[in-house]
Design an enzyme around this catalytic site. Structure first.
Site, PDB file in Angstrom:
ATOM      1  CD1 TRP A 164       4.511  -1.913  -8.257  1.00  0.00           C
ATOM      2  CD2 TRP A 164       2.821  -0.263  -8.617  1.00  0.00           C
ATOM      3  NE1 TRP A 164       4.982  -1.583  -8.977  1.00  0.00           N
ATOM      4  CE2 TRP A 164       4.191  -0.229  -8.945  1.00  0.00           C
ATOM      5  CE3 TRP A 164       2.329   0.605  -8.662  1.00  0.00           C
ATOM      6  CZ2 TRP A 164       4.698   0.907 -10.022  1.00  0.00           C
ATOM      7  CZ3 TRP A 164       2.638   1.917  -9.170  1.00  0.00           C
ATOM      8  CH2 TRP A 164       3.983   1.914 -10.083  1.00  0.00           C
ATOM      9  CG  ASP A 193      -0.193  -5.933 -10.723  1.00  0.00           C
ATOM     10  OD1 ASP A 193      -0.002  -6.145 -11.947  1.00  0.00           O
ATOM     11  OD2 ASP A 193      -0.348  -4.981 -10.270  1.00  0.00           O
ATOM     12  CE  LYS A 201       6.460  -1.432 -14.972  1.00  0.00           C
ATOM     13  NZ  LYS A 201       5.627  -1.582 -13.994  1.00  0.00           N
TER      14      LYS A 201
HETATM   15  C1  LIG Z   1       4.581  -0.269 -13.185  1.00  0.00           C
HETATM   16  C2  LIG Z   1       3.520  -1.799 -11.887  1.00  0.00           C
HETATM   17  C3  LIG Z   1       2.523  -1.010 -11.776  1.00  0.00           C
HETATM   18  C4  LIG Z   1       1.945   0.279 -12.423  1.00  0.00           C
HETATM   19  O1  LIG Z   1       1.444   0.454 -14.124  1.00  0.00           O
HETATM   20  P1  LIG Z   1       1.129   1.920 -14.241  1.00  0.00           P
HETATM   21  O2  LIG Z   1       1.047   1.337 -15.790  1.00  0.00           O
HETATM   22  O3  LIG Z   1       2.236   2.750 -13.933  1.00  0.00           O
HETATM   23  O4  LIG Z   1      -0.175   2.172 -13.782  1.00  0.00           O
HETATM   24  C5  LIG Z   1       1.436  -1.799 -11.734  1.00  0.00           C
HETATM   25  N1  LIG Z   1       1.911  -3.084 -10.780  1.00  0.00           N
HETATM   26  C6  LIG Z   1       2.553  -3.560 -10.956  1.00  0.00           C
HETATM   27  C7  LIG Z   1       3.136  -4.608 -10.362  1.00  0.00           C
HETATM   28  C8  LIG Z   1       3.438  -2.663 -11.384  1.00  0.00           C
HETATM   29  O5  LIG Z   1       4.915  -3.462 -11.877  1.00  0.00           O
END
Ligand SMILES: *Cc1c(COP(=O)(O)O)cnc(C)c1O
Length: 360
Positions: A102, A172, A196
């Site tokens: 990511w 993030d 998540k």
């Molecule tokens: C799942 C995830 C993403 C991507 O998320 P989307 O909603 O599918 O764009 C980005 N960063 C992290 C840390 C993730 O776990």
């Protein structure tokens, strides 16, 4: 009704109480005679829902008044573009620490808009640690520094935040939001996809310090400007109404459990059960260096691909689903987000012990 123990990295389990409440309110929410899905986003009924969602989110995370909260669409991946477009407009440089897929995707997207410097990476060891970074490694006057606070795929987490000096830190937090207390003041901007630890896919929460909003590059599409959404209370266009409603129920659930501090204590206890087992097993082992271990995502392996496959198949048949590791790591991964009950982790460890005995 029979429900599995779902160890998916995302979309992932939601608390049973939340699903049951959503079920009760499905056809008639709060005496409105409608499902939330059917409500106009401009109605007073829906305004009350989104206002309460924001208020609860602020309360559980202790978000200071000088930060705006936005509920957006496009997933965390859209933030990979929104961050440089909105924050990278002063010196047009930014620093990135790459701790996984990511983070790499965030860096690759930023390069389209700013000079993005990869100042540290843990790619040399399949991202099984968080690189040591000090202030001296940061680019002077960079507009921001981007980190991935919890690395969903590799199972690492910033357990000891480095001293980033006065850098504007963008994080993030997709896979750790609501799992632990966070000092929001240490960050300029935090974003998290909901699927998540917060709700269904389709909502992305952004927490942004006010002074960072309103300086987007001219090329920025209106829908990708933070000021568009913050000035309109996340209602510039139709927001993901039902997803925000489920997030509200999750925020309430966290609050009623005692807030993120209490949530964190439970999560630490859950993770300890699994890591203690891994550390003492002769067959299974964790892949991450101990000091950087995530309490949300726990990757582990045996030393045989055959055994990994057998474990994944047999665990699935026993009602433990989505334990297969990410394709880039192989092996297994147990995501044990807030909604995973402690009984689920105990049952998994019992199953692993039994498997180890049978296959020794
Ligand atoms: C799942 C995830 C993403 C991507 O998320 P989307 O909603 O599918 O764009 C980005 N960063 C992290 C840390 C993730 O776990």
């Amino acid at each position: 009704m029979s429900r599995v123990y779902n160890f998916s990295a995302g979309p992932s389990m939601l608390p049973l109480e939340v699903l049951e409440r959503a079920q009760r309110e499905m056809l008639d929410c709060n005496g409105s005679g409608q499902s939330v899905m059917e409500m106009s986003h401009r109605s007073s009924e829906y305004q009350a829902i989104i206002d309460e969602a924001e208020a609860l989110f602020r309360e559980v995370l202790s978000i200071p008044d000088n930060y705006k909260v936005m509920f957006l669409q496009g997933g965390a991946s859209t933030q990979f573009a929104m961050v440089p477009l909105n924050l990278g407009n002063k010196t047009k440089t930014a620093d990135y620490i790459t701790t996984g897929q990511w983070a790499k995707k965030a860096l690759a997207q930023a390069k389209a808009y700013v000079t993005a410097n990869e100042i540290a990476s843990s790619a040399d060891a399949t991202f099984n640690y968080i690189p040591k970074v000090d202030k001296g490694m940061l680019t002077p006057n960079a507009d921001y520094l981007h980190i991935t606070y919890n690395n969903t795929i590799y199972g690492t987490h910033y357990n000891n935040m480095p001293d980033f000096g006065d850098a504007t830190v963008v994080a993030d937090m997709s896979s750790s939001i609501l799992s632990e207390p966070v000092d929001i003041n240490k960050f300029g901007l935090i974003y998290a996809g909901a699927q998540k630890n917060m709700g269904p896919a389709g909502v992305t929460a952004v927490i942004a310090r006010e002074d960072l909003i309103g300086n987007a590059m001219d090329i920025t599409p209106i829908m990708l400007r933070y000021d568009t959404h913050s000035e309109n209370g996340s209602m510039y266009n139709t927001p993901p109404t039902y997803g925000i409603y489920i997030c509200k129920l999750v925020f309430e659930w966290v609050k009623n459990l005692g807030g993120v501090k209490a949530m964190n204590e439970i999560n630490v206890e859950k993770a300890k059960i699994l890591y203690d087992f891994l550390d003492n097993s002769k067959m299974f082992k964790g892949t991450v260096v101990p000091e950087d271990r995530s309490i949300m995502n726990v990757p582990f392996v045996t030393d045989s691909d055959e055994l990994n496959k057998k474990f994944i198949a047999e665990s699935k048949a026993a009602g433990f689903i989505n334990l297969k590791g990410h394709r880039t790591v192989g092996g297994m991964r147990a995501s044990i987000y807030n909604a995973m009950p402690i009984e689920g982790v105990k049952a998994l460890v019992d199953f692993m012990a039994k498997f180890e005995k049978e296959n020794a």
